[in-house]
Design a protein around this motif. Structure first.
Motif, mmCIF file in Angstrom:
data_model
loop_
_atom_site.group_PDB
_atom_site.id
_atom_site.type_symbol
_atom_site.label_atom_id
_atom_site.label_comp_id
_atom_site.label_asym_id
_atom_site.label_seq_id
_atom_site.Cartn_x
_atom_site.Cartn_y
_atom_site.Cartn_z
ATOM 1 N N THR A 56 -3.793 -13.182 5.036
ATOM 2 C CA THR A 56 -5.027 -13.200 4.247
ATOM 3 C C THR A 56 -4.869 -13.957 2.939
ATOM 4 N N GLY A 57 -3.637 -14.371 2.620
ATOM 5 C CA GLY A 57 -3.388 -15.113 1.389
ATOM 6 C C GLY A 57 -2.909 -14.246 0.231
ATOM 7 N N GLU A 58 -2.862 -12.916 0.433
ATOM 8 C CA GLU A 58 -2.395 -12.032 -0.634
ATOM 9 C C GLU A 58 -0.912 -12.258 -0.879
ATOM 10 N N ASP A 71 1.281 -7.884 -4.325
ATOM 11 C CA ASP A 71 1.245 -8.261 -5.734
ATOM 12 C C ASP A 71 0.047 -7.665 -6.472
ATOM 13 N N GLY A 72 -1.124 -7.659 -5.854
ATOM 14 C CA GLY A 72 -2.337 -7.207 -6.530
ATOM 15 C C GLY A 72 -2.471 -5.701 -6.646
ATOM 16 N N THR A 73 -2.044 -4.968 -5.608
ATOM 17 C CA THR A 73 -2.278 -3.527 -5.576
ATOM 18 C C THR A 73 -1.031 -2.685 -5.770
#
Length: 87
Positions: A56-58, A71-73
């Protein structure tokens, strides 16, 4: 005079499970650089960049052994080496 460099990317798919037990795939993207010599031949490949992400690109951080973190969550992912060995 600046030397020319040729780049290539290798993608390794790592089967994993998220905290809820759902299956996902971590992509390890390795960028290699090779110096182009004056005679046109290529030098030995050197790792220029290595990064991890999901389809998904995360962005994913490799924490060590088989543990990864989104990285984000901050959610943890666990690689499944037994599945990797079969693929």
């Amino acid at each position: 005079m600046q030397r020319e460099v040729k780049y290539s990317e290798e993608v390794i798919r790592i089967p994993a499970r998220n905290a809820q037990g759902g299956a996902c795939v971590i992509l390890e993207r390795i960028t290699h650089g090779r110096q182009v010599h004056t005679d046109g031949s290529l030098g030995e490949p050197e790792v220029v960049n290595r990064r991890f992400d999901l389809r998904t690109g995360e962005s994913v951080n490799h924490l060590g052994n088989d543990v990864y973190e989104l990285d984000g969550t901050g959610d943890r992912l666990q690689a499944c080496p037994s599945i990797r060995a079969r693929n």
